[in-house]
Each structure stands twice: as C-alpha cells, then as structure tokens.
Design an enzyme around this catalytic site. Structure first.
Site, mmCIF file in Angstrom:
data_model
loop_
_atom_site.group_PDB
_atom_site.id
_atom_site.type_symbol
_atom_site.label_atom_id
_atom_site.label_comp_id
_atom_site.label_asym_id
_atom_site.label_seq_id
_atom_site.Cartn_x
_atom_site.Cartn_y
_atom_site.Cartn_z
ATOM 1 N N ARG A 40 0.850 -1.195 0.000
ATOM 2 C CA ARG A 40 0.000 0.000 0.000
ATOM 3 C C ARG A 40 0.882 1.240 0.000
ATOM 4 N NH1 ARG A 40 -2.165 3.682 3.612
ATOM 5 N NH2 ARG A 40 -4.249 4.454 3.114
ATOM 6 N N LYS B 138 -4.389 6.013 9.047
ATOM 7 C CA LYS B 138 -5.150 6.615 7.961
ATOM 8 C C LYS B 138 -5.797 7.900 8.460
ATOM 9 C CE LYS B 138 -7.550 4.349 5.043
ATOM 10 N NZ LYS B 138 -8.607 3.550 4.401
ATOM 11 N N SER C 124 -12.941 -3.372 1.063
ATOM 12 C CA SER C 124 -13.148 -2.760 2.372
ATOM 13 C C SER C 124 -14.629 -2.502 2.637
ATOM 14 C CB SER C 124 -12.401 -1.417 2.450
ATOM 15 O OG SER C 124 -11.013 -1.598 2.439
#
Length: 226
Positions: free
Chosen positions: A49, A152, A122
C-alpha cells in the site's frame, strides 16, 4: 498462489510511508527490511500500500519496489496483494488486489480481476457487508476501523468488535479480516469476536522488535484457532 481463509490470519499492510522512522538509507530499503523481518516471523499475507504523505511518487520506482516485495512474498509462500491499483497488480503478477468502496465500481473490478487476481474489498458498516455477502467474486471482506487508528488520516469512526460479532450473527460467513487500530493488546479480542484474521500497519511497522511483534500477534491467532 493459492489464497485461502487462513491466509488472512496475520495480514501486513504497508508501504514506504509507514517506515520513514527506520535507519536504512532509502525508502525502498526500509520497507524491504520490515517486510523481510515480518515474513520470517510469520505473517500470512502482505498488501503493498504505497499511498499518502511520504509515499513514492515515481511510477518506475513504485513498480520496481512492488516486484521486489512480490518476490520476497513468493519466497516465503505468502500471498501478495496490491492496494487500489489493478493495472499494477496485473503488471507485477500479484496474487490479488484490495480496493475500497470508493476506489472503483465493484462490477468493473470484478471483471478486471476474474480469473487473474483475488479481490478484497473494504467495508465500513453492516449495510456494506450485507451488500457483499453474496458476491462470489470477492476473495475476502475487510471490516473496519475496529479501533481508532493513526495510520489513515481519513479513517471513519471505530466500529468496535461488536460489529464483527453482529456480522457473524447475521449469517455472514465469508472470509473476514478486521482492520484499524489492532495491536498486540487487543488482537485476541478481535479473533474472539469472529474475525478470520487481522490486518495491521503500525503494530508491525512501528514495533521496536518487528519479529517479536509478529510472534505475539500470531500467538493470539493461534491460541484462538486451537
């Protein structure tokens, strides 16, 4: 590479932006050092990621790093996923790709991935999980954030482990990985709630001893599975 439910048991999600505190001389070296230690210690899946502040912007460097991460995962027999980039996942022969609810239409992702990539999606609410429960093209469902997370900046409000229990009580028996604020202190609680696995970022990348952190997280999973 085969992807099965137990592949979710300890799922590391990380990019160079998560490893900036380490002493290695380049962003690539930092991530590769973390991934190598984590693989040796027993993670069961890895997601590349490369996103957010501090992430690599050069597409060539990003692709080259993805390939090196893929090769490490192959060596250790661990599935390799890429976050939110189907073309890169196909280009690098990844095992799968993970997308969020707003990254691309699910039907489009399923068409692109079918027969070539495992697809993870997700979810941030029971309603989103319900919409996905019958979608055979999904390899797994991710649910979170379970706890508050610093990894995040745009994370939604924590759902708590009750959301996992509610999903299982509602008959959602798909492979389910929990994400968001999970660490060595609360991992066992997440497994007890019914998750097949946990996805973590800082619990491993920010650990003083990466191998020890992985072993503790694996111990929580293995104890629950016993």
């Amino acid at each position: 590479m085969m992807f099965e439910r137990h592949s979710l048991r300890l799922y590391l999600v990380a990019g160079t932006q998560d490893c900036q505190h380490l002493p290695q001389t380049s962003p690539e070296a930092r991530l590769l050092a973390v991934l190598t230690s984590a693989l040796q210690a027993g993670i069961t899946c890895y997601q590349f990621r490369e996103k957010g502040a501090g992430a690599l912007q050069d597409t060539v460097r990003r692709t080259q790093l993805a390939v090196r991460c893929r090769d490490l995962c192959r060596y250790h027999g661990v599935p390799f996923f890429i976050n939110d980039d189907v073309p890169l996942a196909l280009e690098t022969s990844a095992d799968g790709v993970h997308i969020g609810q707003g990254d691309m239409p699910l039907a489009q992702a399923l068409t692109l991935c079918r027969g070539r990539l495992h697809l993870g999606l997700s979810h941030h609410s029971p309603a989103e999980l319900e919409r996905s429960r019958q979608e055979d093209g999904l390899a797994y469902l991710a649910l979170g954030p379970i706890f508050a997370t610093r990894s995040k900046a745009d994370a939604a409000a924590p759902l708590g482990t009750s959301a996992i229990r509610a999903a299982r009580a509602a008959g959602i028996d798909r492979p389910l990985v929990a994400i968001g604020g999970i660490d060595t202190a609360n991992a066992a609680e997440v497994y007890r709630a019914g998750a097949d696995g946990i996805a973590v970022i800082s619990a491993i990348t920010q650990a003083d001893d990466i191998a020890a952190a992985v072993r503790r997280l694996r111990a929580a999973a293995d104890f629950q599975a016993a």
